[in-house]
Design a protein around this motif. Structure first.
Motif, short mmCIF file in Angstrom:
data_model
loop_
_atom_site.label_atom_id
_atom_site.label_comp_id
_atom_site.label_asym_id
_atom_site.label_seq_id
_atom_site.Cartn_x
_atom_site.Cartn_y
_atom_site.Cartn_z
N VAL A 48 34.54 -64.33 84.54
CA VAL A 48 35.24 -64.95 85.66
C VAL A 48 34.76 -66.39 85.84
CG1 VAL A 48 35.61 -62.78 86.88
CG2 VAL A 48 33.55 -64.10 87.35
N ALA A 49 35.64 -67.22 86.36
CA ALA A 49 35.30 -68.59 86.73
C ALA A 49 35.00 -68.61 88.22
CB ALA A 49 36.44 -69.53 86.39
N ILE A 50 33.87 -69.15 88.60
CA ILE A 50 33.41 -69.19 89.99
C ILE A 50 33.53 -70.62 90.49
CG2 ILE A 50 31.47 -68.75 91.54
CD1 ILE A 50 30.42 -66.81 89.29
N TYR A 51 34.02 -70.78 91.72
CA TYR A 51 34.24 -72.10 92.30
C TYR A 51 33.52 -72.24 93.63
CZ TYR A 51 37.89 -72.82 88.81
OH TYR A 51 38.58 -72.96 87.63
N VAL A 67 35.18 -53.60 97.06
CA VAL A 67 35.83 -54.77 96.47
C VAL A 67 36.34 -54.42 95.07
CG1 VAL A 67 35.48 -57.12 95.61
CG2 VAL A 67 34.54 -56.44 97.83
N LEU A 68 35.50 -53.75 94.29
CA LEU A 68 35.94 -53.33 92.96
C LEU A 68 37.15 -52.42 93.02
CD1 LEU A 68 32.51 -52.67 91.22
CD2 LEU A 68 34.17 -54.43 90.60
N GLU A 69 37.15 -51.51 93.99
CA GLU A 69 38.28 -50.60 94.14
C GLU A 69 39.55 -51.36 94.53
OE1 GLU A 69 36.91 -47.72 96.93
OE2 GLU A 69 35.56 -46.74 95.48
N MET A 70 39.41 -52.41 95.34
CA MET A 70 40.57 -53.22 95.70
C MET A 70 41.15 -53.89 94.45
SD MET A 70 40.95 -56.23 98.61
CE MET A 70 39.65 -57.28 97.96
N VAL A 71 40.29 -54.40 93.58
CA VAL A 71 40.76 -55.01 92.34
C VAL A 71 41.42 -53.96 91.44
CG1 VAL A 71 40.07 -56.22 90.24
CG2 VAL A 71 39.05 -56.85 92.43
N GLU A 72 40.78 -52.81 91.30
CA GLU A 72 41.34 -51.76 90.45
C GLU A 72 42.68 -51.28 90.99
OE1 GLU A 72 38.28 -48.86 90.35
OE2 GLU A 72 36.94 -50.07 89.09
N LEU A 118 45.27 -55.58 88.47
CA LEU A 118 45.17 -56.94 87.95
C LEU A 118 43.78 -57.19 87.36
CD1 LEU A 118 46.82 -58.77 90.99
CD2 LEU A 118 47.95 -57.94 88.91
N ARG A 119 43.69 -58.16 86.47
CA ARG A 119 42.41 -58.55 85.89
C ARG A 119 41.79 -59.68 86.71
NH1 ARG A 119 40.86 -62.62 82.66
NH2 ARG A 119 43.01 -63.24 82.22
N LEU A 120 40.55 -59.49 87.12
CA LEU A 120 39.86 -60.51 87.89
C LEU A 120 39.50 -61.69 87.00
CD1 LEU A 120 38.52 -61.43 90.55
CD2 LEU A 120 36.47 -60.17 89.82
N GLU A 121 40.00 -62.89 87.35
CA GLU A 121 39.71 -64.07 86.53
C GLU A 121 38.95 -65.15 87.28
OE1 GLU A 121 43.25 -65.90 85.00
OE2 GLU A 121 43.65 -66.97 86.87
N LYS A 122 38.97 -65.12 88.61
CA LYS A 122 38.30 -66.17 89.37
C LYS A 122 37.66 -65.60 90.64
CE LYS A 122 41.10 -70.16 87.92
NZ LYS A 122 41.94 -69.52 86.91
N GLN A 166 53.07 -62.07 87.36
CA GLN A 166 53.49 -62.34 85.99
C GLN A 166 52.33 -62.25 85.00
OE1 GLN A 166 56.29 -65.53 85.45
NE2 GLN A 166 55.53 -66.02 83.41
N SER A 167 51.21 -62.86 85.34
CA SER A 167 50.07 -62.88 84.43
C SER A 167 49.17 -61.67 84.58
CB SER A 167 49.24 -64.15 84.64
OG SER A 167 48.66 -64.15 85.94
N LYS A 168 49.38 -60.89 85.64
CA LYS A 168 48.55 -59.72 85.94
C LYS A 168 47.08 -60.09 86.11
CE LYS A 168 52.07 -56.92 85.55
NZ LYS A 168 52.68 -56.32 86.77
N THR A 169 46.86 -61.24 86.76
CA THR A 169 45.51 -61.69 87.03
C THR A 169 45.34 -61.92 88.53
OG1 THR A 169 46.13 -64.00 86.65
CG2 THR A 169 45.23 -62.78 84.76
N CYS A 170 44.07 -61.99 88.95
CA CYS A 170 43.81 -62.19 90.38
C CYS A 170 42.52 -62.96 90.58
CB CYS A 170 43.75 -60.84 91.11
SG CYS A 170 42.30 -59.83 90.71
#
Length: 208
Positions: free
Chosen positions: A77-80, A38-43, A47-51, A22-26
């Motif tokens: 991005v927020a890192i935890y 990893v970047l290719e997996m996100v692309e 989705l937009r990487l947020e965390k 729904q939010s198109k985030t990951c």
């Protein structure tokens, strides 16, 4: 929940993508290597990487965090990471993160997208492999880092680890209600039902 994964080199660490349609985030769990893949997996996800979510602070799980954070445009991005693995006295095993990060604790809920309609991850503090190891629960899946492997468990002889502490964390995972897909930090996926049956480290009556 959108799910993808890849095995990163050079440490053969599993990196997971968790996404909200729904939010198109990951979020990424443990980006320990293979930055371009990893970047290719996100692309590929669209989705937009947020965390970036770190099950623990060992170098083979955090190696690409700063580089990936540098590549994400504002708001970034927020890192935890759990505070138990912020160890300035052992920079080789626990490399410092140049970017600011959030310290999460047992019982926290981290959302991808909206808390009402997105993916909510429940944080369990499961120390033993390291002092700050956590397991993340989301929609029938557990991301357990190096606490639990298919048929095995993580080592407990590194700084911040402990035999009895890891045994208690494994018992906590075994006692979870129902079944879960097990997504470990290394090696193949499994299920909690299978591990309860075959994993010698996940039997309440067995020692490590």
């Amino acid at each position: 929940m959108i799910f993808d994964m890849l095995e990163t080199t050079p440490y053969l660490t599993n990196c997971y993508l968790i996404g909200d349609e729904q939010s198109k985030t990951c979020a990424l769990v443990d980006p320990g290597g293979s930055r371009q893949a990893v970047l290719e997996m996100v692309e590929r996800s669209g989705l937009r990487l947020e965390k970036i979510l770190l099950t623990h602070g060992h170098y083979d799980h955090v190696k690409e965090v700063d580089a990936l954070a540098d590549m994400v445009p504002d708001p970034g991005v927020a890192i935890y990471l759990h505070r138990g693995d912020v160890r300035g006295d052992d920079a080789r095993l626990f490399p410092p993160l140049a970017h600011g990060f959030n310290c999460w604790e047992d019982g926290d809920i981290i959302s991808i997208g909206s808390p009402e309609s997105g993916v909510n991850l429940h944080v369990l503090h499961t120390p033993g492999h390291s002092a700050g190891s956590v397991t993340l629960l989301a929609e029938g899946v557990i991301f357990c880092g190096d606490t639990l492997f298919a048929g095995s468990c993580g080592r407990w002889d590194l700084p911040g680890g402990g035999h009895e502490t890891l045994a208690a964390s494994l018992a906590r995972l075994e006692a979870l209600d129902g079944d879960y897909k097990v997504c470990p930090g290394h090696g193949p996926l499994s299920t909690l039902a299978r591990e309860r049956k075959i994993n010698p480290h996940l039997c309440r009556t067995a020692g490590l």
